[in-house]
Design a protein around this motif. Structure first.
Motif, PDB file in Angstrom:
ATOM      1  N   ILE A  15       0.850  -1.195   0.000  1.00 28.24           N
ATOM      2  CA  ILE A  15       0.000   0.000   0.000  1.00 28.24           C
ATOM      3  C   ILE A  15       0.879   1.236   0.000  1.00 28.24           C
ATOM      4  CG2 ILE A  15      -1.779   1.295   1.243  1.00 28.24           C
ATOM      5  CD1 ILE A  15      -2.726  -1.401   2.414  1.00 28.24           C
ATOM      6  N   ALA A  21      -7.263   6.249   3.568  1.00 25.71           N
ATOM      7  CA  ALA A  21      -7.592   5.171   2.636  1.00 25.71           C
ATOM      8  C   ALA A  21      -6.617   4.009   2.767  1.00 25.71           C
ATOM      9  CB  ALA A  21      -7.601   5.699   1.199  1.00 25.71           C
ATOM     10  N   GLY A  22      -5.321   4.315   2.734  1.00 25.23           N
ATOM     11  CA  GLY A  22      -4.322   3.257   2.802  1.00 25.23           C
ATOM     12  C   GLY A  22      -4.364   2.493   4.101  1.00 25.23           C
ATOM     13  N   ALA A 189      -2.647   4.884  -2.621  1.00 24.90           N
ATOM     14  CA  ALA A 189      -3.418   5.830  -1.807  1.00 24.90           C
ATOM     15  C   ALA A 189      -2.588   7.089  -1.611  1.00 24.90           C
ATOM     16  CB  ALA A 189      -3.770   5.195  -0.467  1.00 24.90           C
ATOM     17  N   THR A 197       0.328   7.704  -9.394  1.00 24.02           N
ATOM     18  CA  THR A 197      -1.025   7.627  -9.943  1.00 24.02           C
ATOM     19  C   THR A 197      -1.080   8.237 -11.335  1.00 24.02           C
ATOM     20  OG1 THR A 197      -1.971   7.739  -7.718  1.00 24.02           O
ATOM     21  CG2 THR A 197      -3.438   8.263  -9.548  1.00 24.02           C
ATOM     22  N   ILE A 327      -7.218   4.130  -4.589  1.00 25.88           N
ATOM     23  CA  ILE A 327      -8.169   4.321  -3.500  1.00 25.88           C
ATOM     24  C   ILE A 327      -8.039   5.739  -2.946  1.00 25.88           C
ATOM     25  CG2 ILE A 327      -8.250   1.880  -2.884  1.00 25.88           C
ATOM     26  CD1 ILE A 327      -6.353   2.359  -0.614  1.00 25.88           C
ATOM     27  N   GLY A 328      -9.084   6.198  -2.244  1.00 29.26           N
ATOM     28  CA  GLY A 328      -9.051   7.502  -1.586  1.00 29.26           C
ATOM     29  C   GLY A 328      -9.019   8.653  -2.562  1.00 29.26           C
ATOM     30  N   ALA A 345     -12.706   8.022   1.576  1.00 27.89           N
ATOM     31  CA  ALA A 345     -11.375   7.405   1.515  1.00 27.89           C
ATOM     32  C   ALA A 345     -11.358   6.113   2.331  1.00 27.89           C
ATOM     33  CB  ALA A 345     -10.320   8.380   2.033  1.00 27.89           C
ATOM     34  N   SER A 348     -13.464   3.459   0.607  1.00 28.79           N
ATOM     35  CA  SER A 348     -12.813   2.886  -0.576  1.00 28.79           C
ATOM     36  C   SER A 348     -11.694   1.937  -0.173  1.00 28.79           C
ATOM     37  CB  SER A 348     -12.269   3.995  -1.485  1.00 28.79           C
ATOM     38  OG  SER A 348     -11.161   4.659  -0.909  1.00 28.79           O
ATOM     39  N   GLY A 349     -10.974   2.261   0.913  1.00 28.74           N
ATOM     40  CA  GLY A 349      -9.954   1.348   1.405  1.00 28.74           C
ATOM     41  C   GLY A 349     -10.559   0.018   1.823  1.00 28.74           C
TER      42      GLY A 349
END
Length: 558
Positions: A15, A21-22, A189, A197, A327-328, A345, A348-349
């Motif tokens: 991660i 999120a993470g 994240a 990203t 995610i997040g 966030a 979604s995690g």
């Protein structure tokens, strides 16, 4: 010179980013492993010097995510959120006064009662402790700088950046090679506009068929105010002054804990006037008669800034690819009118973790977590974002006065009838393409800071506790070093010197008296990692990459 081979470690899930999120994903993976009797190895890598060092948010937090992840958190004596919202106020400001908007007229989803005021950085620290208690390995101070790929193009993990590299790119005496962290799945994240990203979006075409992502810049200060100015649990938002009608944005004031007030200002990055300075708009906002009294006699404790994803429903990219997921805020799950994203966030995690655990339980690796991609729009996240999907485009298209009113009507029709009279509006062009040439706008002149409630950039960077190793490669990279002076300066007045909230960019004249022989200077050591330059530069000439791990701001209670 030939670099030594990296050492590596293997995990089930890697991660990137120890934000809500993470850390939620890491916790949920370990919870599922305990429930099902499976072993799952999880590692979280974080570029900040400690967990929470780079976390900055308002923050009024919808507890739906925490309630889902850790149902017992409210009874925990170590809980990070103790101040519930007690009052909710909305204002439209003019230069000398303001009008309070009645709460009954606001869409129900804008009601903050039931939410908590606090520090998102402290929430992250709390989640990190929970994750480590479950056996998650967390490595702060290590920046993920490279994506690892397998033979079939799948993501197989990340590599952390080398440490001890000099400005010239050569290893110094304390040089240490980065490490490979390899995983069967990797969750990204990174927050808004993450450097890895960006690479994933391009490599896998994740944003094809989506609207351009939209962004804002959020600026925040933490104050400790006089007792008579403190109203625990007060949540106050405003829009209007000092921004003009064509420029989107607004403010927040949140009272919590030990006489703390979080004050912040958001400017939508599709603004048109290249002489606008988000930092100076924030400082000017604090001088308003409705606002100034709160802070006089108080103490400013911290300052920071970060980019905020604002595209919402229309701009969320495809979230999955071979070997991993976004995610997040990396996925773009911020609800713009609510100024909230941490709840989504966390959710979604959780969702990504459940999809990854199911895949691991089936013995899979390196494929797509299709359930996460197919399920989020029908989940709480999707329902949260769909209801407000037209607020941002209406605001951008019609300005503050008309656009906010139309956005409110649209939210009401979504709440009452589950539909919008506008359908789903497009965002249009990306933020970097919105600036007008400087000869087509009226230049904005800002008052000098008074040192009481308004301040300059450098003193603000000082209280952000920003630190970078000076002798390291500049982490703000120019594709063409000639563009700032030869293109951006004559066309826009080089807006980087104004949109940057930390004084990173300057235009310096060797012949200052005659404004001749300009040079573009990058003061990278000032950077607070907001990434606005990467977003707003009209030539898309600046790329933000992580500096040496541990560098950047060290935010307390932000």
């Amino acid at each position: 010179m030939e670099l030594p081979e990296r050492e590596g470690m293997d995990y089930d899930v890697v991660i990137v980013g120890a934000g809500p999120a993470g850390l939620a994903a890491a916790i949920r993976l370990k919870q599922l492993a305990a429930e099902k009797g499976h072993e799952v190895s999880v590692v979280v890598v974080e570029k900040g010097s400690e967990v929470g060092a780079h976390i900055l948010s308002g923050a009024v937090i919808d507890p739906i995510g925490l309630d889902r992840l850790l149902p017992e958190w409210r009874e925990d004596p170590e809980r990070p959120l103790t101040t519930a919202v007690t009052a909710d106020k909305f204002y439209f400001l003019g230069p000398a006064g303001g009008v309070r908007l009645p709460n009954f007229a606001m869409p129900r989803l804008m009601d903050n009662h039931g939410n908590f005021v606090g520090s998102l950085g402290n929430v992250a620290r709390y989640l990190a402790a929970k994750a480590e208690g479950l056996g998650v390995e967390i490595y702060p101070g290590f920046a993920a700088t490279e994506i690892l790929f397998g033979e079939n193009g799948e993501v197989t993990g990340i590599a952390t950046g080398d440490m001890g590299v000099g400005r010239d790119g050569e290893p110094k005496a304390d040089y240490t090679r980065g490490m490979e962290l390899r995983g069967r799945y990797t969750l990204f994240a990174e927050g808004a506009r993450g450097s890895l990203t960006k690479q994933l979006l391009k490599r896998f075409g994740l944003d094809e068929g989506r609207d351009p992502q939209k962004f804002g810049i959020g600026l925040k200060e933490l104050w400790q105010v006089k007792p008579e100015r403190f109203q625990p649990g007060l949540v106050q938002h405003s829009f209007g002054w000092p921004l003009d009608n064509s420029t989107g944005g607004g403010s927040f004031l949140y009272h919590f804990d030990d006489h703390f007030v979080s004050v912040g200002f958001v400017v939508h990055l599709n603004y048109q006037n290249p002489t606008l300075s988000p930092f100076d708009e924030f400082q000017r906002f604090k001088t308003h008669p409705f606002i100034r009294d709160v802070f006089e006699g108080g103490k400013r404790i911290a300052y920071g800034s970060r980019a905020i994803t604002e595209g919402g429903w229309q701009s969320v990219p495809k979230l999955t690819f071979k070997g991993g997921a976004l995610i997040g805020c990396a996925a773009g799950f911020v609800n713009v009118p609510r100024i909230k994203g941490s709840h989504n966030a966390v959710l979604s995690g959780i969702q990504a973790a459940e999809a990854a655990f199911a895949a691991l339980a089936e013995g899979r690796a390196g494929d797509e977590l299709a359930g996460y991609e197919s399920g989020w729009r029908a989940s709480e996240i999707g329902r949260d974002l769909k209801r407000v999907r037209n607020v941002k485009p209406l605001w951008s298209r019609f300005g503050t006065m008309v656009g906010v009113g139309l956005g409110g009507i649209d939210m009401w029709t979504n709440e009452l009838f589950g539909l919008s009279i506008f359908g789903t509006l497009k965002h249009g062009k990306p933020d970097y393409a919105s600036l007008k040439p400087i000869d087509q706008v009226k230049p904005i002149t800002y008052p000098k800071p008074d040192g009481v409630v308004s301040f300059d950039k450098l003193s603000s960077v000082f209280v952000s506790n920003t630190n970078h190793v000076e002798d390291q490669p500049v982490h703000l990279r120019l594709a063409d070093p000639n563009i700032p002076v030869n293109v951006n300066l004559p066309l826009y007045g080089e807006p980087a010197r104004l949109y940057c909230p930390a004084g990173v960019y300057e235009v310096v004249y060797d012949d200052a008296a005659n404004r001749k022989d300009p040079r573009f200077v990058i003061n990278a050591q000032n950077c607070v990692h907001c990434k606005t330059c990467d977003i707003k530069d009209p030539a898309q000439n600046i790329t933000w990459v992580p500096p040496e791990g541990g560098g950047g701001p060290n935010y307390p209670n932000m």
